[in-house]
Design a protein around this motif. Sequence first.
Motif, PDB file in Angstrom:
ATOM      1  N   LEU A 101       0.787  -1.313   0.224  1.00  0.00           N
ATOM      2  CA  LEU A 101       0.152  -0.402  -0.588  1.00  0.00           C
ATOM      3  C   LEU A 101       0.912   1.272  -0.205  1.00  0.00           C
ATOM      4  O   LEU A 101       0.772   2.119  -0.759  1.00  0.00           O
ATOM      5  N   MET A 102       2.457   1.239   0.952  1.00  0.00           N
ATOM      6  CA  MET A 102       3.143   2.041   0.969  1.00  0.00           C
ATOM      7  C   MET A 102       2.974   2.808  -0.219  1.00  0.00           C
ATOM      8  O   MET A 102       3.339   3.790  -1.063  1.00  0.00           O
ATOM      9  N   ALA A 103       3.871   1.465  -0.482  1.00  0.00           N
ATOM     10  CA  ALA A 103       4.863   1.189  -2.645  1.00  0.00           C
ATOM     11  C   ALA A 103       3.831   2.385  -3.141  1.00  0.00           C
ATOM     12  O   ALA A 103       3.783   3.028  -4.546  1.00  0.00           O
ATOM     13  N   ALA A 104       1.997   1.742  -3.391  1.00  0.00           N
ATOM     14  CA  ALA A 104       1.122   2.669  -3.836  1.00  0.00           C
ATOM     15  C   ALA A 104       0.875   3.905  -3.977  1.00  0.00           C
ATOM     16  O   ALA A 104       1.234   4.603  -4.989  1.00  0.00           O
ATOM     17  N   GLY A 105       1.097   3.945  -2.533  1.00  0.00           N
ATOM     18  CA  GLY A 105       1.009   5.759  -2.345  1.00  0.00           C
ATOM     19  C   GLY A 105       2.015   6.165  -2.860  1.00  0.00           C
ATOM     20  O   GLY A 105       2.066   7.720  -3.596  1.00  0.00           O
ATOM     21  N   MET A 106       3.120   6.083  -2.584  1.00  0.00           N
ATOM     22  CA  MET A 106       4.133   6.968  -2.598  1.00  0.00           C
ATOM     23  C   MET A 106       4.669   6.857  -4.620  1.00  0.00           C
ATOM     24  O   MET A 106       5.302   8.150  -4.750  1.00  0.00           O
ATOM     25  N   CYS A 107       4.791   5.739  -5.036  1.00  0.00           N
ATOM     26  CA  CYS A 107       4.352   5.810  -6.583  1.00  0.00           C
ATOM     27  C   CYS A 107       3.399   7.153  -7.090  1.00  0.00           C
ATOM     28  O   CYS A 107       3.552   8.162  -8.024  1.00  0.00           O
ATOM     29  N   MET A 108       1.834   6.800  -6.714  1.00  0.00           N
ATOM     30  CA  MET A 108       0.539   8.202  -7.098  1.00  0.00           C
ATOM     31  C   MET A 108       1.490   9.604  -6.672  1.00  0.00           C
ATOM     32  O   MET A 108       1.397  10.316  -7.857  1.00  0.00           O
ATOM     33  N   THR A 109       1.910   9.497  -5.223  1.00  0.00           N
ATOM     34  CA  THR A 109       2.460  10.648  -4.760  1.00  0.00           C
ATOM     35  C   THR A 109       3.596  11.252  -5.661  1.00  0.00           C
ATOM     36  O   THR A 109       3.518  12.352  -5.970  1.00  0.00           O
ATOM     37  N   LEU A 110       5.003  11.059  -5.910  1.00  0.00           N
ATOM     38  CA  LEU A 110       5.787  10.959  -6.955  1.00  0.00           C
ATOM     39  C   LEU A 110       5.127  11.814  -7.809  1.00  0.00           C
ATOM     40  O   LEU A 110       5.562  12.536  -8.991  1.00  0.00           O
ATOM     41  N   MET A 111       4.563  10.417  -8.778  1.00  0.00           N
ATOM     42  CA  MET A 111       4.606  10.954  -9.869  1.00  0.00           C
ATOM     43  C   MET A 111       3.725  11.710 -10.714  1.00  0.00           C
ATOM     44  O   MET A 111       3.977  12.637 -10.896  1.00  0.00           O
ATOM     45  N   LEU A 112       2.366  12.063  -9.675  1.00  0.00           N
ATOM     46  CA  LEU A 112       0.965  12.592  -9.511  1.00  0.00           C
ATOM     47  C   LEU A 112       2.106  13.960  -9.156  1.00  0.00           C
ATOM     48  O   LEU A 112       2.331  14.834 -10.070  1.00  0.00           O
ATOM     49  N   GLY A 113       2.570  14.642  -8.515  1.00  0.00           N
ATOM     50  CA  GLY A 113       2.900  16.000  -7.156  1.00  0.00           C
ATOM     51  C   GLY A 113       4.076  16.340  -8.704  1.00  0.00           C
ATOM     52  O   GLY A 113       4.479  17.200  -8.896  1.00  0.00           O
ATOM     53  N   VAL A 114       5.275  15.236  -9.136  1.00  0.00           N
ATOM     54  CA  VAL A 114       6.456  15.456  -9.202  1.00  0.00           C
ATOM     55  C   VAL A 114       5.156  16.559 -11.443  1.00  0.00           C
ATOM     56  O   VAL A 114       6.125  17.364 -11.650  1.00  0.00           O
ATOM     57  N   VAL A 197      -4.299   7.908   0.638  1.00  0.00           N
ATOM     58  CA  VAL A 197      -2.361   8.391   1.021  1.00  0.00           C
ATOM     59  C   VAL A 197      -1.931   9.292   0.203  1.00  0.00           C
ATOM     60  O   VAL A 197      -1.333  10.222   0.632  1.00  0.00           O
ATOM     61  N   GLY A 198      -1.955   9.090  -1.359  1.00  0.00           N
ATOM     62  CA  GLY A 198      -1.187   9.629  -1.869  1.00  0.00           C
ATOM     63  C   GLY A 198      -1.981  11.399  -1.674  1.00  0.00           C
ATOM     64  O   GLY A 198      -0.770  12.247  -1.950  1.00  0.00           O
ATOM     65  N   LEU A 199      -3.007  11.638  -1.871  1.00  0.00           N
ATOM     66  CA  LEU A 199      -3.200  12.797  -1.692  1.00  0.00           C
ATOM     67  C   LEU A 199      -2.647  13.570  -0.341  1.00  0.00           C
ATOM     68  O   LEU A 199      -2.633  14.949  -0.388  1.00  0.00           O
ATOM     69  N   GLN A 263      -0.683   6.256   7.136  1.00  0.00           N
ATOM     70  CA  GLN A 263      -0.851   4.392   6.987  1.00  0.00           C
ATOM     71  C   GLN A 263      -1.718   4.367   7.734  1.00  0.00           C
ATOM     72  O   GLN A 263      -2.391   3.517   7.717  1.00  0.00           O
ATOM     73  N   VAL A 264      -0.948   4.494   8.805  1.00  0.00           N
ATOM     74  CA  VAL A 264      -1.890   3.492   9.524  1.00  0.00           C
ATOM     75  C   VAL A 264      -3.270   4.352  10.226  1.00  0.00           C
ATOM     76  O   VAL A 264      -4.125   2.836  10.076  1.00  0.00           O
TER      77      VAL A 264
END
Lengths: 328, 299
Positions: A101-114, A197-199, A263-264
């Motif tokens: 879940l963390m990896a999915a959230g981080m991927c979305m955050t970084l890709m969309l954010g960047v 998580v991503g948002l 995450q928690v």
Amino acid sequence: MLEYVLRRLLYMLITIFAVASILFVIFRLLPGEATLQVISPAMDEAVQERMKAAFGLDKPLLQQYFIYLKNLVSLEWGRSFVSARRVIDILEYRFWNTVLLMAAGMCMTLMLGVGIGMVMAWKRNGPIDIIGTVTGLIFQAAPPFVTGLLLLMVLSYRLGLFPTGGMYPPGQRPDGVLELLFMPEFWHRIVLPTITVGLYYITTPMLIMRDSMLEVLGSDFIELAKAKGLKPRVVMIKHAARNALLAVVTLASIMVGFAIGGQVVVEALFSWPGMGQLMVESAASHDYPVAQGTFLMLAILVISLNFLTDVWYCYLDPRIKISASGLN
Amino acid sequence: MPEGFERGLLARITRTVGEHYRIIHANPLSRIGFWVVSVFTIVAIFAPWLAPHEPWAMQYDSEGSIASLRPPSLEFPVGTTHLGYDLFSQLILATRTTLIIGAVSGFISIVIGANIGLVAGYYGGKIDEILMRLTDVLYGMPFLPFIIILIALFGRKLEFVILAIVLIIWRTSARVIRAQTIAIKQRQFITAAKARGCSNLRIIYRHILPNVLPLLLLYAAFNIAWSIITEASASFLGFGDGTTISWGGMLYELWLSGKTRVAWWWFAAPSLCIITLVTSLVFVSRAYEEVANPRLRKR
């Protein structure tokens, strides 16, 4: 480079050791019986005494501390009060769910954010820039349970687009991570927690990317690239964004520390069977061995991720290495 | 105390307050944020007099039946819970809890963070090494799980929530202020102060501190915002103070009651309060961000 990595590795081990020690102290500070950590007060008096001796809890504190450290290293993390299963076995299953879940959230955050940050800087002061800044600040201020609840209420309850929680349909527990990854139900269920998580974390990389992009866009080599007649898209992505990315990486390590908190909350909200949910459940039911093990595991995850981002940053920006070895 | 001293002190306080008022008012977003935070503060101070009902008292309508799950109306401006509690009163009283937690943990954490950062940055060497390793250890502590553990072990009390927040949250401010202190330490006026024979403590608190003040206030605002979000999250998970009402606690009750499908007002009210207050704090902090980092002003 190698010297730097080795030193960071040593610091990482010291930090884990320190966190484990703090945990030991906190559990010993417990009001009342210090033995609560491993022996359920619900058990019979005589059994409790016997277990005390078995766990070495009748020994002096310092000796107990060494036993505790030895058990940590040999992965003897005790058994759950509730299910009597070994803590380490429970954690093994939960660990991968959290990481997924963390990896999915981080991927979305970084890709969309960047991506959005890049466009915001390119079209500075345009509508995308303004809308991006305002919504970014709002999502940063919204705790993840607010965003998560909103998504649940609109997309799940009202529109029925997504399941309300869990990682797979009830009664269909997959045998391993691989089988899980091939389940369409899994991908259906990971969408809402990932967005939540991503948002929550998207604002920081987005705004940092924007600022760093603006700085790069002011430099001469961008002028040169434009003057060469390169397509604007090529200048934006290949020349400007690449250089601006460094600032985002610096931030990654700080974000990782905060990410565990979000995450928690998200795991508890979407009944995601990860370590965050386990943390909440075990603490609420006073299942101390599990709570302690989960906390330690989460700490190890945070510390290792910090280590990895440090090393990655050093790889991207070799100047760090020089200044780091120059310090000592 | 001589009268002149008092007047001098008063003038200094007025001048400092005026200065900060100008800093905040120079930026339109900060101005809005400042006024919103002020309104919340006034509500928090006068909360017990402003709330029309007791937070946990069942309300009845004119026909004598329990006013359960009423949407917002003239009588109940933000509706009621499934047990007929008035959400408007809960919201007002929760403002007080939230602001106390934010202000107390924000203040204590910035005092700790600033002192550790100043001392580590100024003295350097062994002291710096020890203090920064300590900060590193805290960076390895998962924040929310730490609060959950403390509350589970010691009980659902406000003091422990604040303690847990303070113990962790100073880490960022300490790092940032240390870096700034190191930069300032190398400037000439510090060398001049040393040559005049100023003591180390005097240099730290009279010469360096005023120069890191904008940064300090920036992180104070951040710390307050983070404390509020963290407390709300802990309360939402059931690890808040069970006896005082808070915005996160209101959402926890909603989640427990299972009325998320119907009671949108019960969800919207505390959520909007959290978002508005935190956003306003971030807006206020932007004014200090510009002072601390003048390069931002161009953008």
